[in-house]
Design an enzyme around this catalytic site. Structure first.
Site, PDB file in Angstrom:
ATOM      1  N   HIS A  63     -13.333  30.255  76.452  1.00 47.95           N
ATOM      2  CA  HIS A  63     -12.867  29.484  77.451  1.00 47.95           C
ATOM      3  C   HIS A  63     -12.835  27.977  76.732  1.00 47.95           C
ATOM      4  O   HIS A  63     -12.075  27.327  76.941  1.00 47.95           O
ATOM      5  CB  HIS A  63     -13.417  29.816  78.682  1.00 47.95           C
ATOM      6  CG  HIS A  63     -13.082  28.782  79.765  1.00 47.95           C
ATOM      7  ND1 HIS A  63     -12.295  28.991  81.017  1.00 47.95           N
ATOM      8  CD2 HIS A  63     -13.646  27.478  80.141  1.00 47.95           C
ATOM      9  CE1 HIS A  63     -12.216  28.213  81.656  1.00 47.95           C
ATOM     10  NE2 HIS A  63     -13.003  27.012  81.210  1.00 47.95           N
ATOM     11  N   GLU A  64     -14.156  27.821  76.229  1.00 50.75           N
ATOM     12  CA  GLU A  64     -14.365  26.366  76.050  1.00 50.75           C
ATOM     13  C   GLU A  64     -13.493  26.106  74.597  1.00 50.75           C
ATOM     14  O   GLU A  64     -13.437  24.920  74.549  1.00 50.75           O
ATOM     15  CB  GLU A  64     -15.855  26.362  75.761  1.00 50.75           C
ATOM     16  CG  GLU A  64     -16.966  26.617  76.924  1.00 50.75           C
ATOM     17  CD  GLU A  64     -16.327  25.358  78.023  1.00 50.75           C
ATOM     18  OE1 GLU A  64     -16.046  24.709  77.943  1.00 50.75           O
ATOM     19  OE2 GLU A  64     -16.407  26.138  79.209  1.00 50.75           O
TER      20      GLU A  64
ATOM     21  N   HIS B 109     -10.466  24.464  75.642  1.00 53.46           N
ATOM     22  CA  HIS B 109     -10.591  23.038  75.917  1.00 53.46           C
ATOM     23  C   HIS B 109     -10.690  22.176  74.616  1.00 53.46           C
ATOM     24  O   HIS B 109     -10.127  21.031  74.576  1.00 53.46           O
ATOM     25  CB  HIS B 109     -11.729  22.817  76.665  1.00 53.46           C
ATOM     26  CG  HIS B 109     -11.753  23.230  78.161  1.00 53.46           C
ATOM     27  ND1 HIS B 109     -10.823  22.932  79.043  1.00 53.46           N
ATOM     28  CD2 HIS B 109     -12.363  24.095  78.925  1.00 53.46           C
ATOM     29  CE1 HIS B 109     -10.889  23.613  80.078  1.00 53.46           C
ATOM     30  NE2 HIS B 109     -12.039  24.376  80.186  1.00 53.46           N
TER      31      HIS B 109
ATOM     32  N   GLU C   8      -8.542  24.775  83.760  1.00 52.11           N
ATOM     33  CA  GLU C   8      -9.200  25.932  83.817  1.00 52.11           C
ATOM     34  C   GLU C   8      -8.399  27.129  84.025  1.00 52.11           C
ATOM     35  O   GLU C   8      -9.014  28.104  83.341  1.00 52.11           O
ATOM     36  CB  GLU C   8     -10.222  25.715  85.012  1.00 52.11           C
ATOM     37  CG  GLU C   8     -11.188  24.616  85.323  1.00 52.11           C
ATOM     38  CD  GLU C   8     -11.972  24.661  83.785  1.00 52.11           C
ATOM     39  OE1 GLU C   8     -12.465  25.673  83.641  1.00 52.11           O
ATOM     40  OE2 GLU C   8     -12.233  23.606  83.218  1.00 52.11           O
TER      41      GLU C   8
END
Length: 668
Positions: A171-172, A175, A258
């Site tokens: 997930h990170e 980003h 997100e």
């Protein structure tokens, strides 16, 4: 996930964000002027009947002072965050995890981050742990993807399985790759500038409460003390109106990103149970403490938009929440409603010291056989689809490193990273990572030049020279594969070096390259990446000077010619250049614009890359798309090792995310 589409979407949102913030600042200026006008009439005009009105420049001064606070505060905080991700992680109370840590939970975390870095084709981020945070949360920060940091809470280490932690890191990484971080750091500075107005109002109320309240008997109107209190209260309220608008704006953008990051985590790990399990445990912990992703650090609100989950309890749902509702995120991940999971701490029965060498890397605890089988199956699927650049699921590393040169051929044993464990261990230690760099730049094909290279390294000590030669033996035993990923893995350790040692490393690297009086393409790539990541300005935000590639036509021509000429023959080079030119019709390149090999001086290319790095973020995806077009051929299964390194090196030089097709070594 379409790299160029997501980059374009992210930057379109960023432009909207800036416009909305400008409107918020205008609203604050109007509110300040209206409030002060009313206070002036009430507090001063009443005291002096017949007062002619507002003083000269009244509204101009109000506006100028307000802007001074906002802009000054923003510049102050932006300057304080000039070191990028490291500064944000330290603001949040993070502790840097050493790359060679042997703590079982930290080792598991580092292994996962390395896996993701190899799979995505970027420099391995530095890793921080928020020791005082027991909730499940994480964030990524930095001005560009090759200088990023990843921070996770202690609760993430103790409450999540390896698969779930891998989902959080995936997930990170989304980003990082989607260009979210640069704007996120800018948001911190802007919010701080707006917040200073509220802080100034609070200070005025405090000092007014200590101010004498005596007044003349004939004096009309409210006392000065009350006027100052009302003025301070007005600024306090207006300041928080700005924060409210700021939070509303960043929340709207954050929520959409997100959702994208959750989807990317599923793509990275090929299993919705990874990020899904982590989110379900946040929900389970929320049922116990009201916010399973709560961050207790006093600066949490300022960086709330960067976290995996909500950093604070949401007093207002809907458009004011910094993150989408957990149930909605889970529904998108799984495609149906699911229940929350228990998030109790996992008791770790594994004693790292008691385990056989190189066995602990699969995780910080025993994993059920079914989970292990699923992980191996996913790894096999990825290897079949993407070859050696697939996301690994485990790692085996011996921590003993002999310093004497190998006398015989080195066995081609590899870790689950696909890299020789001896090399991997050297990459993780700040005392040996420099020797790995020297080995990457050494070349035995020309004995005379190699003798000069040996003498250069020997000046640093016999032990360093022996280790460099041993590492070179291991590197030469590897099958043809990109060398840049090895350097990427060594970056966290290399960044631990002092400024003096970094300068020494760069100096020795330049001399090693110059030993044969020429520079190869691989040497050019390694040196470019080293200087961009370890130089004095590494990690700092690069000022934008050019808004479109049309402003740098000659530099683009030089770069595309270099990539096109990397193909085996002139015919292929011409086709590759034309294919790249077609992606940039505004530059109107013709086939005759392909530069001859003799003009492709690497020193000039380096200067061109420095200028291209000053392109606006919106323009860089178009440049990278053209580079990819020049680097690939129709029906080509994957780029060869040298071309992969060249494209990755260009992306690193211009601070552009590496598209999935390069990170995975797949088709363009």
């Amino acid at each position: 996930m379409d790299f160029f589409e997501q980059q374009d979407q992210a930057h379109r949102q960023s432009r909207k964000l800036l416009i909305l913030f400008a409107l918020a600042v205008i609203a604050i200026l109007v509110a300040v002027n209206v409030s002060l006008a009313l206070i002036w009439k009430w507090g001063f005009a009443m005291r002096t009947p017949g007062h002619p009105g507002y003083p000269t420049g009244f509204f101009f001064i109000n506006t100028a002072v307000t802007l001074l606070f906002i802009v000054g505060g923003t510049m102050f905080e932006t300057f304080r965050l000039r070191d990028g991700g490291d500064a944000v992680a330290q603001m949040a109370g993070g502790r840097l995890v050493m790359p060679d840590s042997t703590d079982a939970k930290e080792r598991r975390l580092l292994n996962i981050v390395e896996e993701m870095a190899l799979a995505s084709g970027i420099a391995c981020p530095r890793v921080y742990v928020l020791d005082r945070e027991d909730a499940i949360n994480a964030f990524a920060a930095g001005y560009h993807q090759n200088e990023a940091v990843v921070a996770v809470t202690q609760g993430s280490l103790t409450r999540l399985t390896r698969d779930e932690l891998q989902g959080v890191i995936g997930h990170e990484f989304s980003h990082i790759l989607n260009g979210d971080m640069r704007m996120n750091i800018k948001l911190i500075g802007v919010l701080f500038g707006i917040q200073m107005i509220a802080g100034f109002g609070q200070e005025m109320m405090y000092w007014a409460s200590r101010f004498g309240s005596s007044r003349d008997r004939d004096e009309k109107g409210p006392p000065i003390q009350l006027v100052i209190v009302v003025f301070g209260a007005a600024l306090f309220v207006i300041g928080y109106v700005g924060i409210f608008f700021g939070r509303l704006i960043k929340s709207a953008v954050s929520r959409q990103r997100e959702f994208l990051a959750d989807a990317s985590a599923v793509q990275f790990t090929r299993d919705p149970e990874t990020i899904g399990g982590a989110l379900r445990k946040i929900g389970g912990l929320t049922m116990v403490n009201q916010c399973g992703s709560r961050i207790n650090n006093p600066r949490a609100e300022q960086i709330s938009h960067m976290f995996l989950g909500a950093a604070k309890v949401n007093l207002m749902d809907g458009m004011f929440a910094t993150h989408p509702p957990l149930k909605e995120r889970l529904q998108r991940v799984y495609g149906h409603n699911v229940e929350f999971l228990d998030a109790s701490e996992i008791v770790d029965p594994v004693d790292l010291a008691a385990m056989p060498e190189g066995v602990y890397g699969f995780g910080a605890r025993n994993v059920e056989a079914a989970q292990r089988a699923r992980a191996v199956e996913r790894s096999s699927d990825l290897n079949a689809e993407f070859g050696q650049h697939a996301i690994p699921t485990a790692n085996t590393i011996p921590f003993s490193m002999p310093l004497t040169p190998a006398a015989t051929a080195v066995p081609q044993s590899t870790s689950a990273h696909g890299i020789d464990p001896f090399i991997l261990t050297a990459a993780r230690d700040s005392t040996t990572a420099d020797a790995l760099v020297f080995a990457l730049l050494s070349d035995r094909s020309e004995p005379q030049a190699y003798a000069i290279q040996q003498s250069l390294v020997a000046r640093l000590g016999a032990e360093k020279a022996a280790l460099t030669e041993n590492l070179l033996n291991h590197l030469e035993s590897l099958q043809a594969s990109p060398r840049l990923p090895i350097l990427d893995l060594a970056m966290p350790a290399l960044k631990q070096l002092s400024s003096e040692n970094k300068a020494q490393l760069l100096s020795v690297a330049s001399k090693l390259i110059a030993a044969d009086q020429k520079m190869s393409q691989s040497e050019f790539v390694l040196q470019t990446v080293l200087e961009r990541r370890l130089g004095p300005q590494a990690g700092r935000m690069v000022k934008v000077k050019f808004n479109a590639v049309t402003a740098l036509k000659s530099e683009v021509q030089l770069l595309l010619s270099l990539v096109a000429r990397s193909h085996s023959d002139d015919a292929q080079a011409g086709i590759a250049f034309q294919r790249a030119a077609a992606t940039l019709p505004e530059l109107a390149f013709q086939s005759r614009d392909l530069l001859p090999p003799a003009t492709l001086d690497f020193f000039v290319v380096r200067q061109a890359l420095e200028k291209l790095n000053q392109l606006a973020p919106l323009a860089k995806p178009f440049l990278i798309k053209a580079v990819l077009a020049a680097a690939t051929r129709p029906q080509q299964e994957r780029m060869d090792a040298e071309m992969l390194d060249l494209v990755r090196g260009i992306c690193a030089a211009v601070d552009a995310p590496v598209p999935d097709v390069v990170g995975m070594g797949a088709n363009f």
